[in-house]
Structures are given as C-alpha cells and as structure tokens.
Design a protein around this motif. Structure first.
Motif, short mmCIF file in Angstrom:
data_model
loop_
_atom_site.label_atom_id
_atom_site.label_comp_id
_atom_site.label_asym_id
_atom_site.label_seq_id
_atom_site.Cartn_x
_atom_site.Cartn_y
_atom_site.Cartn_z
N ASP A 291 0.70 -1.19 0.03
CA ASP A 291 0.01 0.00 -0.17
C ASP A 291 0.86 1.14 -0.01
O ASP A 291 0.28 2.18 0.11
CB ASP A 291 -1.12 -0.08 1.24
CG ASP A 291 -0.05 0.06 2.42
OD1 ASP A 291 0.79 -0.78 2.40
OD2 ASP A 291 -0.48 0.20 3.63
N LEU A 292 2.28 1.07 -0.01
CA LEU A 292 3.15 2.35 0.17
C LEU A 292 4.20 2.12 -0.96
O LEU A 292 5.13 2.64 -1.17
CB LEU A 292 3.85 2.36 1.26
CG LEU A 292 3.06 2.45 2.68
CD1 LEU A 292 3.83 2.42 3.66
CD2 LEU A 292 2.32 4.01 2.61
N VAL A 293 3.65 1.68 -2.35
CA VAL A 293 4.52 1.47 -3.38
C VAL A 293 4.95 2.95 -3.89
O VAL A 293 6.12 3.06 -4.44
CB VAL A 293 3.85 0.59 -4.44
CG1 VAL A 293 4.21 0.65 -5.73
CG2 VAL A 293 3.53 -0.95 -3.81
N GLY A 294 3.87 3.66 -4.09
CA GLY A 294 4.49 5.08 -4.60
C GLY A 294 5.40 5.69 -3.69
O GLY A 294 6.48 6.44 -4.40
N LEU A 295 5.61 5.53 -2.44
CA LEU A 295 6.43 6.07 -1.61
C LEU A 295 8.03 5.39 -1.96
O LEU A 295 8.98 6.16 -1.98
CB LEU A 295 6.39 5.98 -0.17
CG LEU A 295 5.36 7.22 0.35
CD1 LEU A 295 5.02 7.01 2.04
CD2 LEU A 295 5.74 8.64 0.25
N SER A 296 7.97 4.12 -2.18
CA SER A 296 8.97 3.46 -2.47
C SER A 296 9.58 3.71 -3.73
O SER A 296 10.79 3.93 -3.72
CB SER A 296 8.55 1.74 -2.69
OG SER A 296 8.29 1.12 -1.12
N ILE A 297 8.84 4.11 -4.77
CA ILE A 297 9.15 4.58 -6.14
C ILE A 297 9.85 5.98 -6.05
O ILE A 297 10.80 6.09 -6.34
CB ILE A 297 8.07 4.24 -7.01
CG1 ILE A 297 7.67 2.86 -7.34
CG2 ILE A 297 8.46 5.18 -8.36
CD1 ILE A 297 6.69 2.50 -8.25
N LEU A 298 9.17 6.72 -5.28
CA LEU A 298 9.74 8.11 -4.81
C LEU A 298 11.12 8.13 -4.05
O LEU A 298 12.07 8.84 -4.62
CB LEU A 298 8.83 8.86 -4.14
CG LEU A 298 9.10 10.31 -3.73
CD1 LEU A 298 9.54 11.15 -4.83
CD2 LEU A 298 8.11 10.96 -2.75
N GLY A 299 11.35 7.04 -3.29
CA GLY A 299 12.60 6.77 -2.64
C GLY A 299 13.54 6.45 -3.56
O GLY A 299 14.81 6.98 -3.51
N LEU A 300 13.27 5.54 -4.58
CA LEU A 300 14.22 5.20 -5.55
C LEU A 300 14.52 6.37 -6.55
O LEU A 300 15.72 5.99 -7.14
CB LEU A 300 13.55 3.75 -6.36
CG LEU A 300 13.36 2.55 -5.28
CD1 LEU A 300 12.69 1.40 -6.17
CD2 LEU A 300 14.91 1.98 -5.14
N ILE A 301 13.55 6.94 -6.82
CA ILE A 301 13.86 8.14 -7.69
C ILE A 301 14.82 8.88 -7.31
O ILE A 301 15.90 9.52 -7.89
CB ILE A 301 12.61 8.84 -8.05
CG1 ILE A 301 11.77 8.07 -9.07
CG2 ILE A 301 12.82 10.28 -8.71
CD1 ILE A 301 10.17 8.60 -9.32
N CYS A 302 14.78 9.34 -5.63
CA CYS A 302 15.68 10.19 -5.09
C CYS A 302 17.06 9.56 -5.30
O CYS A 302 18.17 10.15 -5.45
CB CYS A 302 15.35 10.18 -3.71
SG CYS A 302 13.74 11.36 -3.59
N LEU A 303 17.31 8.28 -5.03
CA LEU A 303 18.50 7.35 -4.92
C LEU A 303 18.99 7.51 -6.33
O LEU A 303 20.43 7.65 -6.42
CB LEU A 303 18.31 6.04 -4.55
CG LEU A 303 17.99 6.00 -2.91
CD1 LEU A 303 17.66 4.68 -2.63
CD2 LEU A 303 19.17 6.45 -2.07
N THR A 304 18.31 7.39 -7.36
CA THR A 304 18.83 7.49 -8.66
C THR A 304 19.68 8.67 -9.25
O THR A 304 20.53 9.12 -9.51
CB THR A 304 17.76 6.87 -9.71
OG1 THR A 304 17.20 5.85 -9.39
CG2 THR A 304 18.48 6.92 -10.97
#
Length: 329
Positions: A291-304
């Motif tokens: 249910d928090l996939v959007g936040l996970s992807i946002l975090g991965l975007i920041c890391l990239t």
C-alpha cells in the motif's frame, strides 16, 4: 548459479578494473586516445557478445574479469581527453554531457532488454544470451567506427585544427582561470603514485567518489529487481526505470552547468547526497508494503538522481585542481 556465485561474478569485474585503471593511462598517453579508447571499446563489445556462449558459473566470472580489464581505461581515458580541451570553469558540464550517456544507457538498456527478451527461444538461445550478443555486437561495431569520428588531443588533432588553434588550446589550459600559469610536465612515471599518495586532498575525493559509486552501482544492478519486489511484472520492472534514468540524465547536465556558472563544486555534491538520505528514509520503512508502493518508488527516484548528479562534479573538482600528468592518474 547460486546467489553467492552470481554476486562473485558481479564483483569480479572490479578486480582488474581497479588494478588496470592507472596503468591504462600510461598506454593512453603512448598510443593516443583515438586508437586506444576505440580499441578498449571494441574489446568491451567482443567480451560482452562472447558472454552469450558461457555455460557455467566459472565462465560468467571469467567473462566479468575480462570485461573489467577492457573497460578499465574508458572512463578515466575519456575524462582525461575532455580535460585537454576545456578550462576548469568549463569542465564540469562537458564531463556531465559525456557521463549522461550512462543514465541514457540505463534507460535504453531497459527498453532493449524488454524487446530482446521476446527473442527467447529463437535459434535455441535464451533471452539473456540474445541481449548480451546483440548489445555486445553493437558496442564492438561502435569501437570499429570510433577512430573515424573520435577527436584526438589538441596536439595530435590533425588538419582540422590549425597550428595557431592548437597552440591556443594548450596556452589557455596553462594560463586559464585558476591555473596559476603552471607549465605541465609530460613525464609519466610511477613516482606519480607516490606524489599523489602524499597529497591528503586525494583521500577526501576518493571518499566522495566511493560514496556516489556505491549508489550508482547499486541502482544499475538492482533497480529492475527492486521494481519486481514492489509487485510489478517483468515487463513493467524494465520499463518503469526508463523515465527515471532519462530525468537523471537531464538533471545531471543541469546540475553541472549550474556548478560551472557558480564556479562552485561542494554544494552541488552535498545537494545530491542529501537527496540520497531522503531516498533511504523513504525506501527502508516502505519496503514490502504494497500500500506504500508510491513512496517506495519516490525513494528510488531520489536515490537514482543522487547516484548520477554528483559524479561529473567530483571528477571535474579533482581534475580542475591538478595539472598533467597528475590529473590523468
């Protein structure tokens, strides 16, 4: 392969990559970037394409070792060649344009893998063999044509530069902003390693480079698998990172351009590193929570973004404050 065998193969790339980087600069100087870097590029393609024939974990490890040997001189060689043409306040954005190819390749490799995966079973080859064979063959082809389009050093640029233009490029490097009018020694000896080892400023720069390299390799090796853990199919796991890598490409160039305009480096490294902290803070608590996939992807975007934005800045920071031949080493 077991997980340990796979990780051993991935890590084995860096053994010869690390050991041969500095010696490679010696051959770059002796042979010249036009033919030496083109040869390394051709070698990378041949090794990668040959990897399609491996049949065992040992074969995978040997292929990775050979790939590290052929790729070792490319990044420092290209950066050293770029630094021959531009002054310290022009260097960062030029290196960024070159380095942006890494994020573009991250985007297009996902697209290519998505398309080439559909070749699985053709001619009795698995899809990963087709990916390695075709992408490796294309790289080898680029290595063949590279000598015809690659720009050599100003001194060996041939007829496309006049004698006055070559002299101008050499003098602006020597007497440009911040150079202090230091004449460059052309001698290349192993004593340079001793000189650099005595320079304490080398070590903070190494630490900075390690920091964003850890991020960069972690992202390039694991972004599609991470997407799969979030519940996406194989196809979407390859496709979702594409716009992320393309955005990282644009932001890397903009960050470096701004750094050159401000004639500042530190904040343009600290900013992306701060973004990495945000990325970790978002991804770790949300890992495995559907249910928090959007936040996970946002975090991965920041890391990239953090993995790519700081790289040209750190390279140009060191290059701008050293003269040849120390700069190449």
């Amino acid at each position: 392969m077991t997980d340990v065998q796979y990780n051993t193969g991935v890590a084995s790339f860096f053994v010869l990559y690390i050991l041969l980087e500095v010696p490679s600069q010696y051959f770059l100087k002796k042979i010249g970037p036009k033919y030496y870097l083109s040869g390394l590029l051709f070698g990378c393609g041949v090794v990668m394409a040959s990897g399609a024939a491996i049949q065992s974990p040992i074969g995978f490890i040997m292929m990775r070792l050979a790939l590290g040997a052929t790729e070792s001189g490319l990044m420092p060689g290209f950066n050293a060649s770029i630094a021959k043409y531009y002054t310290r306040d022009e260097l960062s954005v030029r290196i960024a344009i070159f380095f942006a190819s890494a994020s573009i390749s991250g985007a297009f490799s996902g697209l290519l893998a998505f398309g080439l995966a559909k070749l699985g079973g053709v001619a009795g080859l698995e899809s990963w063999r087709w990916i390695w064979l075709l992408e490796g063959s294309f790289t080898a082809f680029v290595g063949v044509i590279a000598p015809f389009v690659f720009v050599d050093t100003p001194e060996n640029a041939g007829s496309w530069l006049t004698h006055e233009e070559k002299r101008y490029l050499v003098l602006r490097q020597r007497y440009g902003a911040g150079s202090g009018g230091v004449a460059r020694s052309e001698a290349f000896t192993m004593n340079l390693l001793v000189d650099l080892a005595k320079n304490w400023q080398t070590y903070p720069m190494i630490l900075i480079y390690i920091s964003h390299s850890v991020l960069g390799y972690a992202i390039s090796f694991s972004l599609p698998p991470l997407m799969k853990t979030l519940g996406y199919s194989n196809e979407k796991a390859y496709l979702i990172p594409v716009p992320i890598f393309l955005a990282a490409c644009v932001l890397t160039i903009l960050n470096s351009w701004w750094s050159d305009r401000r004639e500042s480096r530190f904040l343009h490294i600290a900013g992306p590193f701060s973004l990495a902290i945000v990325g970790v803070a978002l991804t770790i608590p949300t890992a495995g929570q559907k249910d928090l996939v959007g936040l996970s992807i946002l975090g991965l975007i920041c890391l990239t973004f953090a993995a790519y934005l700081a790289v040209p800045i750190s390279i140009s920071w060191m290059a701008a404050n050293t003269v040849e031949p120390h700069r190449s080493v």
